[in-house]
Write an enzyme that holds these catalytic residues in place. Structure first.
Site, short mmCIF file in Angstrom:
data_model
loop_
_atom_site.label_atom_id
_atom_site.label_comp_id
_atom_site.label_asym_id
_atom_site.label_seq_id
_atom_site.Cartn_x
_atom_site.Cartn_y
_atom_site.Cartn_z
N GLU A 1 1.72 -0.73 -5.06
CA GLU A 1 0.61 0.23 -4.96
C GLU A 1 -0.43 -0.06 -6.04
O GLU A 1 -0.08 -0.28 -7.21
CB GLU A 1 1.14 1.65 -5.10
CG GLU A 1 0.08 2.73 -5.24
CD GLU A 1 -0.93 2.74 -4.10
OE1 GLU A 1 -2.12 3.01 -4.36
OE2 GLU A 1 -0.53 2.47 -2.94
N CYS B 1 -4.02 4.14 10.29
CA CYS B 1 -4.78 5.38 10.51
C CYS B 1 -6.21 5.05 10.90
O CYS B 1 -7.06 5.93 10.98
CB CYS B 1 -4.75 6.26 9.26
SG CYS B 1 -5.48 5.49 7.80
N TYR C 1 0.86 -1.19 0.00
CA TYR C 1 0.00 0.00 0.00
C TYR C 1 0.90 1.24 0.00
O TYR C 1 0.71 2.18 0.77
CB TYR C 1 -0.92 0.02 1.22
CG TYR C 1 -1.74 -1.24 1.43
CD1 TYR C 1 -2.97 -1.40 0.80
CD2 TYR C 1 -1.28 -2.26 2.25
CE1 TYR C 1 -3.72 -2.55 1.00
CE2 TYR C 1 -2.02 -3.42 2.45
CZ TYR C 1 -3.24 -3.56 1.82
OH TYR C 1 -3.97 -4.70 2.02
#
Length: 219
Positions: free
Chosen positions: A65, A186, A34
């Site tokens: 990615e 996150c 990622y």
């Protein structure tokens, strides 16, 4: 008078990158899943350390990615890397959840920075079963090394799906299995679920945890 504007996010992210370098041994091979435009992977590539008169760097940095638009930013960033960078760096336009073993094998450190929803189930399964399939994968694993040498420490070779910057140092031919997993999250709730799953079969154990306040004043 001069005005300097510094966002809290930038300061926290710089602190995260500095902390990250402490957990990634020099001369290791790193897979950055990622990866976006490769900020984390390239920050590791640019970090070098002098030990007993020798400059230590990372053997390889592999960025994965799914967003193909990130390739342009990656290419612009590597153009700014100093000539002293001596890592074999690759960027791949690919979905890390598809055939995850092909991205995990060949690295001894894996850095994951998933979206808020957390890791894809196929990647979690691959990480949990990495030791049971390692022998089979290692037996068929071969490193690719078909880029010619140039005077500069690295060479840019691009195609539609990948970018390759070749190290001037000889590559080790010993296949690697991930030994260290660094999870940058996150999303607190998804991280707790992923962490619980990864620790459930004792293949991985939690060694350290650090918090960074990217958005002060929010809850």
């Amino acid at each position: 008078m001069g005005l300097t504007v510094c966002h809290a996010w930038d300061t926290a992210f710089d602190a995260l990158l500095q902390k990250l370098q402490k957990y990634v041994p020099y001369e290791s091979s790193v897979t950055d899943l990622y990866a976006g435009a490769g900020v984390i992977g390239l920050s590791l590539a640019a970090a070098r350390k002098c030990r007993q008169g020798l400059m230590l760097s990372y053997r390889s940095i592999k960025c994965i990615e799914i967003n193909k638009e990130s390739k342009v930013s990656f290419e612009k960033t590597i153009e700014r890397l100093p000539a002293t960078v001596d890592s074999n760096i690759t960027w791949h336009h690919a979905d890390a959840s598809k055939d995850p073993f092909s991205w995990l094998m060949g690295s001894d450190v894996v850095v994951i920075d998933p979206p808020r929803k957390g890791l894809d189930s196929s990647l979690i399964d691959a990480l949990k079963n990495i030791s049971s399939v390692a022998r089979k994968v290692l037996s068929s694993y071969e490193r690719s090394n078909n880029t010619q040498e140039e005077k500069r420490p690295w060479i840019l070779r691009a195609n539609e799906a990948s970018v390759h910057i070749k190290s001037k140092s000889p590559e080790a031919n010993i296949p690697l299995v991930p030994q260290t997993l660094i999870y940058i999250s996150c999303g607190w709730e998804s991280f707790k679920e992923d962490c619980k799953s990864l620790l459930s079969n004792n293949v991985w154990h939690l060694e350290k945890a650090h918090g960074f306040n990217f958005f002060p004043g929010t809850q």
